[in-house]
Every structure is written in C-alpha cells, then in structure tokens.
Scaffold this motif. Sequence first.
Motif, mmCIF file in Angstrom:
data_model
loop_
_atom_site.group_PDB
_atom_site.id
_atom_site.type_symbol
_atom_site.label_atom_id
_atom_site.label_comp_id
_atom_site.label_asym_id
_atom_site.label_seq_id
_atom_site.Cartn_x
_atom_site.Cartn_y
_atom_site.Cartn_z
ATOM 1 N N GLU B 29 0.841 -1.211 0.000
ATOM 2 C CA GLU B 29 0.000 0.000 0.000
ATOM 3 C C GLU B 29 0.873 1.256 0.000
ATOM 4 O OE1 GLU B 29 -3.262 -0.346 -0.115
ATOM 5 O OE2 GLU B 29 -3.714 -2.326 0.718
ATOM 6 N N ASN B 30 0.286 2.329 -0.501
ATOM 7 C CA ASN B 30 0.891 3.664 -0.426
ATOM 8 C C ASN B 30 2.337 3.731 -0.917
ATOM 9 O OD1 ASN B 30 -1.501 4.505 0.855
ATOM 10 N ND2 ASN B 30 -0.697 3.759 2.819
ATOM 11 N N CYS B 31 2.571 3.261 -2.099
ATOM 12 C CA CYS B 31 3.919 3.347 -2.650
ATOM 13 C C CYS B 31 4.033 4.586 -3.545
ATOM 14 C CB CYS B 31 4.254 2.093 -3.452
ATOM 15 S SG CYS B 31 4.571 0.678 -2.393
ATOM 16 N N GLY B 32 5.240 5.087 -3.664
ATOM 17 C CA GLY B 32 5.478 6.281 -4.472
ATOM 18 C C GLY B 32 5.309 6.012 -5.954
ATOM 19 N N VAL B 33 5.704 4.830 -6.401
ATOM 20 C CA VAL B 33 5.569 4.487 -7.823
ATOM 21 C C VAL B 33 4.753 3.198 -7.945
ATOM 22 C CG1 VAL B 33 6.756 3.967 -9.975
ATOM 23 C CG2 VAL B 33 7.815 5.532 -8.349
ATOM 24 N N ASN B 34 3.705 3.269 -8.743
ATOM 25 C CA ASN B 34 2.827 2.108 -8.932
ATOM 26 C C ASN B 34 2.849 1.653 -10.383
ATOM 27 O OD1 ASN B 34 1.324 1.765 -6.236
ATOM 28 N ND2 ASN B 34 1.313 3.960 -6.616
ATOM 29 N N VAL B 35 3.119 0.372 -10.555
ATOM 30 C CA VAL B 35 3.234 -0.178 -11.898
ATOM 31 C C VAL B 35 2.124 -1.192 -12.134
ATOM 32 C CG1 VAL B 35 4.744 -1.379 -13.532
ATOM 33 C CG2 VAL B 35 5.745 0.050 -11.726
ATOM 34 N N ALA B 36 1.371 -0.994 -13.211
ATOM 35 C CA ALA B 36 0.394 -2.005 -13.635
ATOM 36 C C ALA B 36 1.090 -2.852 -14.685
ATOM 37 C CB ALA B 36 -0.840 -1.333 -14.225
ATOM 38 N N PHE B 37 1.316 -4.113 -14.365
ATOM 39 C CA PHE B 37 2.067 -4.988 -15.267
ATOM 40 C C PHE B 37 1.060 -5.771 -16.107
ATOM 41 C CE2 PHE B 37 6.103 -7.850 -15.208
ATOM 42 C CZ PHE B 37 6.173 -7.730 -16.578
ATOM 43 N N MET B 59 10.245 -5.797 -9.318
ATOM 44 C CA MET B 59 9.666 -4.485 -9.031
ATOM 45 C C MET B 59 9.133 -4.416 -7.607
ATOM 46 S SD MET B 59 7.984 -3.186 -12.570
ATOM 47 C CE MET B 59 7.519 -4.651 -13.455
ATOM 48 N N ASN B 60 8.472 -5.486 -7.164
ATOM 49 C CA ASN B 60 7.920 -5.447 -5.815
ATOM 50 C C ASN B 60 9.000 -5.485 -4.742
ATOM 51 O OD1 ASN B 60 5.063 -5.095 -5.900
ATOM 52 N ND2 ASN B 60 4.919 -7.093 -6.881
ATOM 53 N N LYS B 61 10.187 -5.944 -5.133
ATOM 54 C CA LYS B 61 11.283 -5.961 -4.178
ATOM 55 C C LYS B 61 11.838 -4.552 -3.964
ATOM 56 C CE LYS B 61 15.052 -8.912 -2.923
ATOM 57 N NZ LYS B 61 16.392 -9.219 -3.406
ATOM 58 N N MET B 62 11.580 -3.672 -4.918
ATOM 59 C CA MET B 62 12.069 -2.299 -4.784
ATOM 60 C C MET B 62 11.284 -1.581 -3.689
ATOM 61 S SD MET B 62 12.442 -1.089 -8.742
ATOM 62 C CE MET B 62 13.242 0.477 -8.347
ATOM 63 N N GLU B 63 12.005 -0.790 -2.934
ATOM 64 C CA GLU B 63 11.347 -0.029 -1.878
ATOM 65 C C GLU B 63 10.434 1.019 -2.500
ATOM 66 O OE1 GLU B 63 12.973 2.450 1.824
ATOM 67 O OE2 GLU B 63 14.219 0.746 1.236
ATOM 68 N N ASP B 64 9.262 1.200 -1.909
ATOM 69 C CA ASP B 64 8.346 2.250 -2.331
ATOM 70 C C ASP B 64 7.799 2.036 -3.753
ATOM 71 O OD1 ASP B 64 6.980 4.565 -1.587
ATOM 72 O OD2 ASP B 64 8.386 5.847 -2.680
ATOM 73 N N VAL B 65 7.899 0.807 -4.254
ATOM 74 C CA VAL B 65 7.342 0.490 -5.578
ATOM 75 C C VAL B 65 6.342 -0.648 -5.417
ATOM 76 C CG1 VAL B 65 7.834 -0.378 -7.900
ATOM 77 C CG2 VAL B 65 9.452 1.166 -6.777
ATOM 78 N N SER B 66 5.189 -0.497 -6.036
ATOM 79 C CA SER B 66 4.210 -1.572 -6.031
ATOM 80 C C SER B 66 3.921 -1.980 -7.467
ATOM 81 C CB SER B 66 2.921 -1.093 -5.354
ATOM 82 O OG SER B 66 1.851 -1.927 -5.739
ATOM 83 N N CYS B 67 3.934 -3.291 -7.706
ATOM 84 C CA CYS B 67 3.623 -3.786 -9.050
ATOM 85 C C CYS B 67 2.448 -4.747 -8.925
ATOM 86 C CB CYS B 67 4.841 -4.490 -9.628
ATOM 87 S SG CYS B 67 4.508 -5.366 -11.162
ATOM 88 N N GLN B 68 1.424 -4.520 -9.726
ATOM 89 C CA GLN B 68 0.259 -5.405 -9.705
ATOM 90 C C GLN B 68 0.004 -5.948 -11.105
ATOM 91 O OE1 GLN B 68 -3.176 -3.994 -7.541
ATOM 92 N NE2 GLN B 68 -1.996 -2.416 -6.499
ATOM 93 N N ARG B 69 -0.669 -7.090 -11.150
ATOM 94 C CA ARG B 69 -0.865 -7.782 -12.432
ATOM 95 C C ARG B 69 -2.203 -7.446 -13.094
ATOM 96 N NH1 ARG B 69 -1.572 -13.188 -10.299
ATOM 97 N NH2 ARG B 69 -2.309 -11.883 -8.579
ATOM 98 N N VAL B 70 -2.135 -7.386 -14.431
ATOM 99 C CA VAL B 70 -3.341 -7.150 -15.224
ATOM 100 C C VAL B 70 -3.303 -8.097 -16.422
ATOM 101 C CG1 VAL B 70 -4.712 -5.431 -16.451
ATOM 102 C CG2 VAL B 70 -3.134 -4.689 -14.650
ATOM 103 N N PHE B 71 -4.413 -8.773 -16.680
ATOM 104 C CA PHE B 71 -4.464 -9.665 -17.835
ATOM 105 C C PHE B 71 -5.608 -9.250 -18.748
ATOM 106 C CE2 PHE B 71 -2.475 -11.944 -14.377
ATOM 107 C CZ PHE B 71 -1.314 -12.393 -14.988
ATOM 108 N N ALA B 72 -5.578 -9.781 -19.959
ATOM 109 C CA ALA B 72 -6.643 -9.454 -20.903
ATOM 110 C C ALA B 72 -7.892 -10.250 -20.542
ATOM 111 C CB ALA B 72 -6.195 -9.800 -22.321
ATOM 112 N N PRO B 73 -9.048 -9.610 -20.624
ATOM 113 C CA PRO B 73 -10.284 -10.362 -20.400
ATOM 114 C C PRO B 73 -10.659 -11.155 -21.647
ATOM 115 C CG PRO B 73 -10.803 -8.068 -20.858
ATOM 116 C CD PRO B 73 -9.297 -8.186 -20.894
ATOM 117 N N TRP B 74 -11.291 -12.288 -21.463
ATOM 118 C CA TRP B 74 -11.863 -13.010 -22.596
ATOM 119 C C TRP B 74 -13.059 -12.192 -23.105
ATOM 120 C CZ3 TRP B 74 -10.190 -16.095 -26.052
ATOM 121 C CH2 TRP B 74 -11.063 -16.860 -26.839
#
Lengths: 219, 608
Positions: B29-37, B59-74
């Motif tokens: 939560e509350n990270c400075g940089v957020n990445v949608a992968f 990316m998630n190992k980096m401090e203050d960085v959050s990476c979350q996953r996104v996939f294509a919907p059918w």
Amino acid sequence: MNRLLFEKTGRAAYMSHLDLMRTVPRAFMRAGVAIKHTEGFNPHAFVSVAMPLSVYQESICELLNFELLPGEISLEQLPEKLNSCLPEGIKVLKAYDARRPFKQIEALEAKITLTYDRGGAAEKTEALTELFGRSQLVINKKTKSGYKDTDVRPGIKSVSFAAAGENIVECLCTVSAKEPVLNPEAVVTVINTLAPEHAPDFYRIMRLSLRDAEGKIFE
Amino acid sequence: MEEKLERILRKVQKPARYTGGELNQIIKENCGVNVAFCFPDLYEIGMSNLGMRILYAVMNKMEDVSCQRVFAPWTDMEKEMRENDVPLYALETGKPVKEFDIIAFTLGYEMAYSQVLNMLDLAGVPLHAADRHGIENIVIAGGVCVYNGEPLADFVDVFSLGEGEEALPEFIDLYRKAKNEGWSKKRFLRAAADIEGFYVPSLYDISYNSDGTVAAITPLDGAPAVITKRIVRDMDKALYPTDMIVPSMEIVHDRVTLELFRGCIRGCRFCQAGYVYRPVRSKSVETLLEQARESLESSGYQEVSLSSLSSSDYRPLADLCDGLLEYCEPRKTSLSLPSLRADNFSVELMEKVQKVRKSGLTFAPEAGSQRLRDAINKNVREEDVLNACRVAFEGGWNQVKLYFMLGLPTETDEDVVAIAELAFKVLREWKMHASNKARGVRITVSTSFFVPKPHTPYQWEQQITMEEYERRCTLLKDSMRTKAIGYNWHDGKTSYLEAALARGDRRLGKVIEKAWELGARLDGWSETFDFDLWMRAFSECGVDPDFYATRERGEDEILPWDMVFVGVNKEHFKLERSLSRKDRLSPDCRAGCMHCGADCLNGGKCDE
C-alpha cells in the motif's frame, strides 16, 4: 481419518471445486505436512470434501477428510500451519479426528442475501414468505437424467425471509443434503420462475452449517 | 471485491481469471511508484510466463514500488466490463489501471498487438502516446517483440530492450525522480533515452523512399543512434522468485519452471530467440538445486520443468538431474523437459526424466531433408533423430511428437516429402525396437508456417505465400503413407499476419488501430481471430501486407529495426545467410565461435 473444518469466502468463492481439490493438497505440500496419497501410476493426495460447493457460493462450514501420515505434526498445530499456505479466503478453523462419516449429514443451513436495486424489501419479504408457504414449488431442475419439472418443496426443510434495510431481504433456509439433495440456489430459482416480479437483482449464498438427523451441527 | 464486479463475474466463464487473491500475491500500500504490469493475453497464459513472474518480483522488491498484475479479459468479460462501465483493473487490489503511474506490457507474440490497444482502451487511457500529455500513465513495453517495436511506436512511450532485471529498476528510479520533481513528459522521456537499453520511439524520425522502404532513421534531440539491449551478466545473482504466486485455477504451465541458462549455442538460422538472447549465460547446479527446492516447497507443486532454449546443452545436466531426482523422487515430484535435441539425447537422460512419471517425447528436426536441415543450421542428422527414437521406444515410450516448419528458405517439394519419409522411418524404428508393442504407438507430425523474424540471418527473406504454404501442407499430407502417423498443420493466415507485423514499421500502427476498431481481439486464439477483418484494415489504410510479409529485402536496405542492437553484428547475419544458401553448416558456439559479437555485452564472456 482426519478432518478439516474450513471457510471458503470472498475471492475464494470464485474458485471451482476442482481448483480447491488442487489447492488443498498443495497447501499440505507447502506446509511440509505429509498426507496419504493414492497408490498407482499417478499418485495424488487422498482428500475428499463432504459436499462440493458451487462456484459463487461462500461457506463457513466446509469439511474435508484426509489422513496424516505417522510422525507428522499434531492436529492442533495444523490450522495455523495450513493457513499460511492457503490463498485468500480459505481459512482452516479446526483440524480433528473424524468420528462420524459424511453420510450422517442430513441437511444444510444457508443464508441467502437477496438484493433489490429498486428497494421495497418489506413488500418483497411479505410476498416471498407467502410464495414459500405453498405446498408445492415446481421448477425445472437439472437431474441426473436431464432437466425435469420437480417439486422442490419437500427438499426445503425450513425457510424464512426478513428485510434488512430498504434493498436487502435475508433468507435463512435449511435444505436437504441427502438424496434428493437440494442446492440452496433452488430457492432463488423458485423465485425467478414462480414469481419473476420478485426476482432479485443480485444474490449471495453462504453455507452456515451442516446438520445431522437430529438437527444438530455436524462436524 | 466490489459488488459491481461480482455481479458481472456471475455471467462469465472461469471467473477465477479475474479475482486475484492467490497465494503469494504481493500487495504493497501507499507506494510512491505504482506499476500495472499488463500481459496482453488471458490469465492462464500470462501466469505461465516466467519473465513476468521474475519482473513482478523485481519491481515489488524495490522499496516504495508496487507492481500489480493485469491480464486481458476473454470476450465475455470484455462485453460485461464495457456494458457495466467496469474499467480494466489490477488483480491484487482491484485498482483501475488508469490510476497507475506506469503501465507496462510484456510482448512475446505479435498477435497480441491488438490486445495492447484494447487493454489501454478498457483502462480508459488514450491509445496514442501523443495524446497522453502528463507523466502519469507512461506506457512501456518489453519482451521479445520489442526488438522491432515499430508497429506499436504510436502507442508505446518507451520500449525496454532485453532483460529487465537490472534495467527496469533504473527506469523506475528515474520515474520516481521525475514524478517527485514534477518533470514534463518530454523531459522524462529524453532522460529515459539516456538509460542503456531504453528506446523512446518519439525521439526518432523515420523517413521513407518512394518504393516504401525506409530512407533514414534520424535520432532527435541528441538521442542515441543505436540502442543496445540489456542483459543480466551473472545469472547466479539474478533474482529468481522462489516464493512465486500459485494460481488457484489451472494455468497452462502449472508447475515450477527452472531456467538453466539464457541464450543458445546452436545458431539455428530461423530462430530469433537463439540470437536475441545471446550471449550464453548459465546458472550453476548449486543455484538451480536451491531454487528448485525453494520453489517446490513454497508453491506445493509436484512438477518441475527444465526450461531453456536447448536444455540438453546445459553442461552439467547429468549432475543437475541427479540432484533434482534425489529431492524429487521421495516427494513424488516429477521432472520434465519441454523438448529435446535429438543429437545429444541419451538413455541416461531419458531414464532421469521418466523416473517419476512418463510423458510423451518431443523432437523438433524442423526440416525433413538433411540438405535443408544443414541450410537452416539445425545441426541434427537423420541418424540422430532415429537413434533417439529407437532409444525412446526401447525404453517403453510410445508417443513421439515431431515438429517441422514449412516454407523455410530454399525449401523444395523434395524437402517437404522428406518430412513424411522421416516420420515413416521413425515408425519403422518403433516396429523394430519397441519394447512393448501391445500399447501401440502415436507418432504426430506438426508443421508450422515459417515466419522470418528481425535479428536473424533470415531477416531479409520473403515468406512464401499462403497459397504456396497450403499447397505444401497438402503435398505433405498426401505423402503420408500410413494412418499410424498423425499430421497437424498450423493455420497459414495467422503466420502470414505474424510475418507482416514482425517485420513491420511505424506505418502499421494505423492498421493495428483500424483492426482493433473493427473488432480484432486476442488474435492468437482461433476462436477470436478474424483474418478478413485484418485484411480489411490493411486495405482501408492503404497498406499492403505483402510488402512486409512476402517481399525479399535487399541486404543494403535500411531495416525498420536497425536502431536496435541485440549484440549480434549485421555482418554475422549476412555471413550466416550466405552459408545457408550454400547448404553449409556453422559449428555450434561450443565447437567453434563464429564471432557474432554478442560476447561484447558480457565483457567478452560467453558460455563459460
């Protein structure tokens, strides 16, 4: 034989029964707890669930049989160990020696939350109470030999409705868990078929408890 | 989960694709940089991708960085999302993609291009890079396709070339600085272009000749003329996530994947992966055993797969297999190899992989005749294939899959018919050597349609036409003399489009956009692929797909991807191409270095 009592709620409700049957043995593997496997060419963990839960339904009373191998950790320690190895929404509440066989399960108690986007929960409650007061409730139900018109009233052992705010009607029901088994979803099907004007815009089903012949909680 | 989402999940197939909540997902939560992968394909495909798993961990190992996953919907889910105004969201927290700082795509297959546009649109993010003005929603793409990302240059802000383990953190650190200091997008992109391995397409002007070929690639604003891909030098130190996400639903590769090495010593002339992953860098047996043990323990999987471009070329393979088996056997965990080279297949190796469970064997001779196998530098002899099959049949295996390509440069009808002959000889081996004939045999021949790819010796070659490909499929089918051999072939239309996109330039951007507007989605799936729609898009945009797919390029032509350097010199590709035309082999990298140049990326080291 050993048994787990566990919850399957929230995001885990979207996991199918087959997914669950892969996930639980993996959780044992992750926890480093050896359980009995089937013999043969493709050995797999020997686990069985009392009553498979439909996708979208939640439960706080799932039961799963397994067998710890000798020398493994105690049953008391098992819930904590497994819970750190399970996905969100699956939580083991208890692990114990199973004394009674699944075949003693007679009934299933469930809560159905019916949502009406346009409100009127009080009137709906009244109408649904009347609907389920009928002596026959015939719906087109899937059976082993295809879809058939079936009276599901005998399978509904008890049912009650209560308004919870303007948009929600809560239904508590107890249905047969013995042949012919009735899925609590049948209550919604009854509404949708016999009183489509009261069909909910959305609903949730939560299994609350399993019951034996005396109506006592089965664990 | 929001009830709005729950309501639509009731209406779609396999809702577990869209819920997240799996074991080992990472929520910060509350990270400075957020990445949608973003992975531009379904959950079960994307979650099988090792690269995505590695970069998610990095990316998630980096401090203050959050990476979350996104996939294509059918398609069913896409329809519900659009009808109910549910924007594309990330699985971990349900946060809309539009709210992320960086939107990252991994591109492994050209047929995913329309889905990149679709996902941006579902997210509510402007498709064109030029229409995204601020520093929020920076769109970056990596993966093997971006060695020629030009067809997506209109839509992507930055391409990340090569391996991301070390490069991505540098990019994210720059982004953090830019965000904190309120930089303009222009300033950020110009600075990103100075990080090695990052290609910013808007900083390059492309001009064309009257015949449609590229006239010049002109860097603007002092951007580098050539961008060199990034690599990880020491594979033993590279992050490998052993606490990987364990999907709750079944995915395509539902097992632990061990990457033995990157690169390949073989130099097959058709193989893009064989060139773009150079130089060869291996992990040590100790590292691999530790990673296997930790991954199996943390995931609960009971299968581990050895995955590299040519796993049997791993020098200490026997030691590795012994070490793995020692751990796997008592735990009823099986070991599998995705495909094997026929020339170094041994009884010992076979016994090792079959010790716990037995599955089918797959060999990829790629071409039927020795002449053509030499021309493509496959370096496998017919006796190797037959010998390997004999060993397998003697060992009790009764399923062999043989993979070939049709349409390889210099292929003649004789070469096509030779595939049937080779399969027939394999069948004869079974008849002569099978230890257990009672169970019968399954020999399957599969052919795919050769697609010339950038950064290979065949990057100048024409693809044969679809009609010619289909003629050769029929020829091969008619040459099969027995029903004991099954024959499958790939659809030619997909490979033709893949060929056009793979060696495309920026002018294809409008075609991809048009195709997407016309409804192109998930083009890698036969259920959703609509070839006619793509052809309509080409014709409405006035672009000829043949120009990209079936045209032979001159060796002095400027290629659209000439600003990208994968480590292998163009002269090497030309040399290999000329050897191919003389049916001459090159030695593998171990037998004799051909000085391709890729060792320059690793301080002169390769395959040590």
